[in-house]
Scaffold this active site. Structure first.
Site, PDB file in Angstrom:
ATOM      1  N   ASP A  58     -39.250 -75.721 -20.125  1.00 14.42           N
ATOM      2  CA  ASP A  58     -38.149 -75.951 -19.528  1.00 14.42           C
ATOM      3  C   ASP A  58     -38.590 -75.761 -17.780  1.00 14.42           C
ATOM      4  O   ASP A  58     -39.615 -74.986 -17.692  1.00 14.42           O
ATOM      5  CB  ASP A  58     -37.160 -74.736 -19.606  1.00 14.42           C
ATOM      6  CG  ASP A  58     -35.751 -75.530 -19.207  1.00 14.42           C
ATOM      7  OD1 ASP A  58     -34.706 -75.719 -20.104  1.00 14.42           O
ATOM      8  OD2 ASP A  58     -35.574 -75.717 -17.921  1.00 14.42           O
ATOM      9  N   LYS A  79     -19.101 -76.941 -17.390  1.00 13.66           N
ATOM     10  CA  LYS A  79     -18.322 -77.787 -18.508  1.00 13.66           C
ATOM     11  C   LYS A  79     -16.952 -77.143 -18.685  1.00 13.66           C
ATOM     12  O   LYS A  79     -16.569 -75.907 -18.261  1.00 13.66           O
ATOM     13  CB  LYS A  79     -19.010 -77.610 -19.583  1.00 13.66           C
ATOM     14  CG  LYS A  79     -20.463 -78.326 -19.318  1.00 13.66           C
ATOM     15  CD  LYS A  79     -20.652 -79.967 -18.890  1.00 13.66           C
ATOM     16  CE  LYS A  79     -21.824 -80.312 -18.595  1.00 13.66           C
ATOM     17  NZ  LYS A  79     -22.449 -80.747 -19.659  1.00 13.66           N
ATOM     18  N   THR A  90     -26.410 -88.313 -27.147  1.00 13.94           N
ATOM     19  CA  THR A  90     -24.929 -88.138 -27.110  1.00 13.94           C
ATOM     20  C   THR A  90     -24.050 -89.360 -27.319  1.00 13.94           C
ATOM     21  O   THR A  90     -24.596 -90.407 -27.468  1.00 13.94           O
ATOM     22  CB  THR A  90     -24.534 -87.706 -25.297  1.00 13.94           C
ATOM     23  OG1 THR A  90     -23.171 -87.882 -25.082  1.00 13.94           O
ATOM     24  CG2 THR A  90     -25.087 -89.103 -24.367  1.00 13.94           C
ATOM     25  N   SER A 137     -24.185 -91.476 -18.804  1.00 17.57           N
ATOM     26  CA  SER A 137     -24.323 -92.132 -20.135  1.00 17.57           C
ATOM     27  C   SER A 137     -25.238 -93.197 -20.001  1.00 17.57           C
ATOM     28  O   SER A 137     -25.984 -93.586 -21.071  1.00 17.57           O
ATOM     29  CB  SER A 137     -23.015 -92.370 -20.690  1.00 17.57           C
ATOM     30  OG  SER A 137     -22.274 -93.103 -19.732  1.00 17.57           O
ATOM     31  N   PRO A 196     -13.865 -91.010 -11.433  1.00 15.02           N
ATOM     32  CA  PRO A 196     -14.238 -92.304 -11.616  1.00 15.02           C
ATOM     33  C   PRO A 196     -14.497 -92.593 -12.800  1.00 15.02           C
ATOM     34  O   PRO A 196     -15.452 -91.729 -13.387  1.00 15.02           O
ATOM     35  CB  PRO A 196     -15.084 -92.670 -10.493  1.00 15.02           C
ATOM     36  CG  PRO A 196     -14.811 -91.312  -9.310  1.00 15.02           C
ATOM     37  CD  PRO A 196     -14.447 -90.349 -10.220  1.00 15.02           C
ATOM     38  N   LYS A 246     -28.891 -92.004 -20.415  1.00 17.32           N
ATOM     39  CA  LYS A 246     -29.034 -91.526 -22.061  1.00 17.32           C
ATOM     40  C   LYS A 246     -29.273 -92.703 -22.790  1.00 17.32           C
ATOM     41  O   LYS A 246     -30.118 -92.530 -23.906  1.00 17.32           O
ATOM     42  CB  LYS A 246     -27.952 -90.482 -22.298  1.00 17.32           C
ATOM     43  CG  LYS A 246     -27.857 -89.106 -21.873  1.00 17.32           C
ATOM     44  CD  LYS A 246     -29.306 -88.452 -22.289  1.00 17.32           C
ATOM     45  CE  LYS A 246     -29.253 -87.918 -23.576  1.00 17.32           C
ATOM     46  NZ  LYS A 246     -30.617 -87.192 -23.675  1.00 17.32           N
ATOM     47  N   TYR A 262      -8.688 -82.712 -15.623  1.00 18.24           N
ATOM     48  CA  TYR A 262      -8.484 -84.058 -14.833  1.00 18.24           C
ATOM     49  C   TYR A 262      -7.244 -85.017 -15.390  1.00 18.24           C
ATOM     50  O   TYR A 262      -6.839 -84.906 -16.605  1.00 18.24           O
ATOM     51  CB  TYR A 262      -9.696 -84.948 -15.259  1.00 18.24           C
ATOM     52  CG  TYR A 262     -10.990 -84.454 -14.695  1.00 18.24           C
ATOM     53  CD1 TYR A 262     -10.910 -84.616 -13.129  1.00 18.24           C
ATOM     54  CD2 TYR A 262     -12.315 -84.145 -15.095  1.00 18.24           C
ATOM     55  CE1 TYR A 262     -11.894 -84.391 -12.127  1.00 18.24           C
ATOM     56  CE2 TYR A 262     -13.228 -83.766 -14.292  1.00 18.24           C
ATOM     57  CZ  TYR A 262     -13.279 -83.953 -13.014  1.00 18.24           C
ATOM     58  OH  TYR A 262     -14.315 -83.559 -12.240  1.00 18.24           O
ATOM     59  N   ILE A 311     -41.137 -82.427 -18.000  1.00 14.34           N
ATOM     60  CA  ILE A 311     -41.556 -83.355 -19.155  1.00 14.34           C
ATOM     61  C   ILE A 311     -42.255 -84.437 -18.651  1.00 14.34           C
ATOM     62  O   ILE A 311     -42.865 -85.431 -19.391  1.00 14.34           O
ATOM     63  CB  ILE A 311     -40.143 -83.717 -19.821  1.00 14.34           C
ATOM     64  CG1 ILE A 311     -38.993 -84.442 -19.051  1.00 14.34           C
ATOM     65  CG2 ILE A 311     -39.446 -82.626 -20.827  1.00 14.34           C
ATOM     66  CD1 ILE A 311     -37.861 -85.367 -19.895  1.00 14.34           C
TER      67      ILE A 311
END
Length: 352
Positions: free
Chosen positions: A32, A198, A133, A160, A292, A163, A216, A59
């Site tokens: 990590d 989160k 995800t 996203s 957004p 990912k 939201y 990584i």
């Protein structure tokens, strides 16, 4: 033999390492970079465990990764390391491109070099498991069927999209080079060690401090919620018996609106940590301007994983959320250390 876990000090990665070593004596090398969401305290219970080895590193450092793989005779790499917060990706997408795309590319190349040098029996048993995800699939309307592994990729945020790109790289390294890969696409995780930017940990901590519980828009965005330890058990099954080159969706079969999540959380806190004035924590719910490109609904169809590998989630949303709330109530020291000045500044900026 040994496994390598990237992003091992993060939320899901640390839960995976802890669960793995709770059930196995196989050695784990935890890697990590210890950015804001990576916390060594998550792994502190392993400080005296001779089967655990922590390495701080990136990584994207090919030499480091190759040397770790070779030194420890790694038989599987489980890739959790990622920038993962949608709001942060909107305000600073560059880090997401660098870590999730470029970092995954460099990791794949290091692993490919190592794998090419293995003898044939070791080549056949080696695995690279990429943890992704459901957000790569985009958004669903309220009546659409849940995402299957055949659903087209339609990412809507920088997170996203990054990912999705990493998923495509992993697929390409299988089809082009034969690297024995597996991919999992999970729904929203929650549970112990979740960084408090989160929804669930943020609302638990804000509730206890008498602060607003920010939701939201209208709060009707729907997510499928997966208890993190159920996710970890799914990854173990995919690693053990998944078919090379395949992707597996992992979900909890717990579709809830964000408002339902926070209201359920408040009800648990009302029971376990009631306010002195007798009022409900729901009084602190506050609706804020929507972000957004906010996807309306995610839903995972995990039938393939359940049918082919025999996996099932063990927790309902209610039992998992209760365990999560209790964990945060009992781990105040961890919370205080994690909620740094940098994080407080970020929250203030987002919700002011």
């Amino acid at each position: 033999m040994t496994i390598l876990v990237t992003g091992a000090a993060g939320f899901i990665g640390s839960n995976f390492v802890l669960d793995w070593l709770d059930q196995s004596t196989e050695e784990v090398v935890s890697l990590d970079l210890l950015t804001y969401a990576g916390n060594l305290e998550n792994l502190s219970s392993l400080n005296q465990n001779p089967h655990h080895h922590f390495v701080k590193g990136n990584i994207g450092d090919r030499d480091l990764i190759f040397n770790l793989l070779k030194k420890h005779d790694i038989r599987a790499a489980i890739h959790f390391a990622a920038e993962s917060h949608v709001d942060r990706s909107i305000h600073g997408p560059g880090d997401f491109i660098e870590t999730n795309i470029v970092g995954t590319y460099n990791l794949l190349e290091s692993v490919r070099s190592y794998w090419n040098d293995l003898d044939e029996p070791s080549k056949k048993t080696f695995r690279f498991l990429h943890v992704s995800t459901d957000e790569v699939y985009g958004s669903l309307n309220d009546k659409a069927p849940a995402f299957t592994e055949k659903h087209p990729y339609e990412p809507n945020s920088p997170y996203s999209a990054s990912k999705a790109a990493s998923d495509h790289l992993v697929r390409a390294w299988f089809h082009t080079y034969g690297l024995p890969v597996l991919t999992t696409n999970c729904s929203n995780n929650y549970g112990p060690y979740h960084f408090p930017e989160k929804l669930i940990p943020l609302c638990i901590l804000n509730a206890l401090k008498g602060k607003p519980l920010p939701i939201y828009g209208d709060g009707k965005q729907i997510r499928d919620w997966l208890y993190v330890k159920d996710h970890c058990s799914a990854i173990r099954e995919v690693l053990k018996q998944g078919h090379i080159g395949e992707a597996y969706n992992v979900g909890g079969r717990n579709e809830k609106t964000n408002l339902e999540v926070v209201e359920t959380l408040c009800a648990i806190l009302d029971e376990l940590k009631p306010k002195s004035d007798g009022k409900s924590f729901t009084d602190q719910i506050t609706f804020v301007k929507d972000r957004p490109g906010h996807d309306r609904r995610y839903a995972i169809d995990a039938s393939k994983l359940e049918r082919d590998l025999g996996w099932r989630p063990q927790e309902t949303f209610e039992t998992g959320l209760r365990k999560t709330v209790i964990w945060y109530l009992e781990n105040d020291t961890w919370v205080k250390h994690v909620v740094s000045r940098e994080y407080q500044h970020w929250v203030q900026k987002q919700y002011s």
